[in-house]
Write an enzyme that holds these catalytic residues in place. Sequence first.
Site, PDB file in Angstrom:
ATOM      1  N   LEU A  28       1.468  -0.792   4.833  1.00 56.24           N
ATOM      2  CA  LEU A  28       1.571   0.627   5.172  1.00 56.24           C
ATOM      3  C   LEU A  28       2.763   0.930   6.074  1.00 56.24           C
ATOM      4  O   LEU A  28       3.157   0.115   6.904  1.00 56.24           O
ATOM      5  CB  LEU A  28       0.276   1.083   5.858  1.00 56.24           C
ATOM      6  CG  LEU A  28      -0.991   0.888   5.022  1.00 56.24           C
ATOM      7  CD1 LEU A  28      -2.224   1.297   5.834  1.00 56.24           C
ATOM      8  CD2 LEU A  28      -0.922   1.673   3.717  1.00 56.24           C
ATOM      9  N   HIS A  32       2.877   6.468   4.221  1.00 50.72           N
ATOM     10  CA  HIS A  32       1.432   6.443   3.982  1.00 50.72           C
ATOM     11  C   HIS A  32       0.688   7.200   5.092  1.00 50.72           C
ATOM     12  O   HIS A  32      -0.215   7.987   4.812  1.00 50.72           O
ATOM     13  CB  HIS A  32       0.923   4.998   3.973  1.00 50.72           C
ATOM     14  CG  HIS A  32       1.511   4.132   2.905  1.00 50.72           C
ATOM     15  ND1 HIS A  32       2.365   3.088   3.192  1.00 50.72           N
ATOM     16  CD2 HIS A  32       1.353   4.122   1.558  1.00 50.72           C
ATOM     17  CE1 HIS A  32       2.713   2.476   2.075  1.00 50.72           C
ATOM     18  NE2 HIS A  32       2.127   3.088   1.065  1.00 50.72           N
ATOM     19  N   GLN A  56       0.157  -2.435 -13.194  1.00 53.53           N
ATOM     20  CA  GLN A  56       1.349  -1.586 -13.157  1.00 53.53           C
ATOM     21  C   GLN A  56       2.622  -2.388 -12.914  1.00 53.53           C
ATOM     22  O   GLN A  56       3.704  -1.815 -12.828  1.00 53.53           O
ATOM     23  CB  GLN A  56       1.189  -0.463 -12.134  1.00 53.53           C
ATOM     24  CG  GLN A  56       1.210  -0.899 -10.687  1.00 53.53           C
ATOM     25  CD  GLN A  56       0.856   0.257  -9.763  1.00 53.53           C
ATOM     26  OE1 GLN A  56      -0.263   0.745  -9.753  1.00 53.53           O
ATOM     27  NE2 GLN A  56       1.833   0.724  -8.993  1.00 53.53           N
ATOM     28  N   GLY A 142       2.634  10.747  -2.738  1.00 53.51           N
ATOM     29  CA  GLY A 142       3.923  11.058  -2.126  1.00 53.51           C
ATOM     30  C   GLY A 142       4.950  11.521  -3.154  1.00 53.51           C
ATOM     31  O   GLY A 142       5.035  10.965  -4.248  1.00 53.51           O
ATOM     32  N   GLN A 148       5.456   9.633 -10.851  1.00 55.01           N
ATOM     33  CA  GLN A 148       4.039   9.281 -10.704  1.00 55.01           C
ATOM     34  C   GLN A 148       3.206  10.541 -10.477  1.00 55.01           C
ATOM     35  O   GLN A 148       2.118  10.696 -11.044  1.00 55.01           O
ATOM     36  CB  GLN A 148       3.881   8.312  -9.529  1.00 55.01           C
ATOM     37  CG  GLN A 148       2.459   8.003  -9.163  1.00 55.01           C
ATOM     38  CD  GLN A 148       2.378   6.833  -8.206  1.00 55.01           C
ATOM     39  OE1 GLN A 148       2.442   5.696  -8.620  1.00 55.01           O
ATOM     40  NE2 GLN A 148       2.244   7.110  -6.910  1.00 55.01           N
ATOM     41  N   ARG A 182       8.766  -1.908  -0.257  1.00 53.44           N
ATOM     42  CA  ARG A 182       9.766  -2.834  -0.794  1.00 53.44           C
ATOM     43  C   ARG A 182      11.010  -2.941   0.096  1.00 53.44           C
ATOM     44  O   ARG A 182      11.799  -3.862  -0.085  1.00 53.44           O
ATOM     45  CB  ARG A 182      10.173  -2.420  -2.214  1.00 53.44           C
ATOM     46  CG  ARG A 182       9.080  -2.678  -3.238  1.00 53.44           C
ATOM     47  CD  ARG A 182       9.573  -2.531  -4.674  1.00 53.44           C
ATOM     48  NE  ARG A 182       8.608  -3.011  -5.632  1.00 53.44           N
ATOM     49  CZ  ARG A 182       7.680  -2.263  -6.229  1.00 53.44           C
ATOM     50  NH1 ARG A 182       7.601  -0.973  -5.962  1.00 53.44           N
ATOM     51  NH2 ARG A 182       6.830  -2.798  -7.089  1.00 53.44           N
TER      52      ARG A 182
HETATM   53  P1  AMP Z   1       2.372   2.736  -2.527  1.00 54.18           P
HETATM   54  O1  AMP Z   1       1.556   1.983  -1.514  1.00 54.18           O
HETATM   55  O2  AMP Z   1       3.826   2.414  -2.475  1.00 54.18           O
HETATM   56  O3  AMP Z   1       1.770   2.682  -3.907  1.00 54.18           O
HETATM   57  O4  AMP Z   1       2.286   4.243  -2.087  1.00 54.18           O
HETATM   58  C1  AMP Z   1       1.051   4.893  -1.897  1.00 54.18           C
HETATM   59  C2  AMP Z   1       1.311   6.373  -1.820  1.00 54.18           C
HETATM   60  O5  AMP Z   1       2.191   6.642  -0.726  1.00 54.18           O
HETATM   61  C3  AMP Z   1       1.979   6.913  -3.094  1.00 54.18           C
HETATM   62  O6  AMP Z   1       1.422   8.167  -3.410  1.00 54.18           O
HETATM   63  C4  AMP Z   1       3.413   7.021  -2.677  1.00 54.18           C
HETATM   64  O7  AMP Z   1       4.125   8.019  -3.383  1.00 54.18           O
HETATM   65  C5  AMP Z   1       3.279   7.397  -1.209  1.00 54.18           C
HETATM   66  N1  AMP Z   1       4.511   7.059  -0.495  1.00 54.18           N
HETATM   67  C6  AMP Z   1       5.196   5.883  -0.556  1.00 54.18           C
HETATM   68  N2  AMP Z   1       6.325   5.966   0.185  1.00 54.18           N
HETATM   69  C7  AMP Z   1       6.364   7.221   0.698  1.00 54.18           C
HETATM   70  C8  AMP Z   1       7.279   7.917   1.536  1.00 54.18           C
HETATM   71  N3  AMP Z   1       8.395   7.359   1.987  1.00 54.18           N
HETATM   72  N4  AMP Z   1       6.991   9.196   1.870  1.00 54.18           N
HETATM   73  C9  AMP Z   1       5.862   9.789   1.404  1.00 54.18           C
HETATM   74  N5  AMP Z   1       4.956   9.183   0.619  1.00 54.18           N
HETATM   75  C10 AMP Z   1       5.202   7.914   0.263  1.00 54.18           C
END
Ligand code: AMP
Length: 277
Positions: A28, A32, A56, A142, A148, A182
């Site tokens: 996180l 998040h 995925q 996000g 997505q 990442r």
């Molecule tokens: P992930 O853990 O990367 O699958 O992300 C979980 C959620 O957090 C997804 O809906 C992403 O789009 C959102 N998210 C990831 N990075 C960001 C960011 N920099 N700003 C806002 N939301 C994000």
Amino acid sequence: MVKTIEEVRHHHREHPGLWGLVPTMGSLHSGHLSLFRRARSENEYVAVSIFVNPTQFAVGGDFDRYPRNVNRDLSLIQDEGVELVFVPSVEEMYPAGFQTYVTVEKVAKPLEGAMRPGHFRGVATVVCKLFNIFQPDRAYFGQKDAQQVVVIKQMTRDLALPVHIVVGDTIREPDGLAMSSRNAYLTPTERRAATVLYRALCAAKSKWQNGIREGKNLREDMQAVLANEPLAQVEYVSVADPESLQELEEIKDKVLLSLAVRIGKTRLIDNFVLPSS
Ligand code: AMP
């Protein structure tokens, strides 16, 4: 923290009310956390899932080395007023004999869909399953992952899933790099080079602010900035309709500027949405 679908269902029965769900893959960061806070402000209860979803990822992709640190994640979540954290195993989500998938068609095909075949089938399937497990009133995603959001909204509409999709702004580092789990892969040199995604988007935005409305022109601007960064290998740059994701020749309304770039071995994505003018 709970690990089974049965425990989530039990908890849900014991706590009737408005639930917001934030699906994540863990590791996180502030992106998040901003979704947790938004969910907290709009619901009685907030649930977070942490699941690195194998379906995925491409075969040979970064599933095995995707950063995982559940203990750190749980301590970050602790102060966020989150009611329930679901950390299932792969077997809990995909038991032996699993064979049902959700495929969104048109909007899942270009951009990320073209570069990562099967990616959105995995995303749609796991998100649909999480919606069924949690039955949330609202689910939070996000804008960082622009396609997505489009795919999930399409699935939610098409399958009449009783959940409202809420989209949070992209949270960035002070130098503009969009936060991403990442980013942890980047070496210090790559980390400096990674700002090129944001710089490319800013260059196109500034052209747009000067009245340029040709898609080709803005794509070339982004390409030119990226070409100046030796560590950047471009996968795509796009100037598209934010809903259909079709490439635009001429911008007449809202527009999605997006790009995917490899910095060394790390694949990064980013986007801006520019309003109708
Ligand atoms: P992930 O853990 O990367 O699958 O992300 C979980 C959620 O957090 C997804 O809906 C992403 O789009 C959102 N998210 C990831 N990075 C960001 C960011 N920099 N700003 C806002 N939301 C994000």
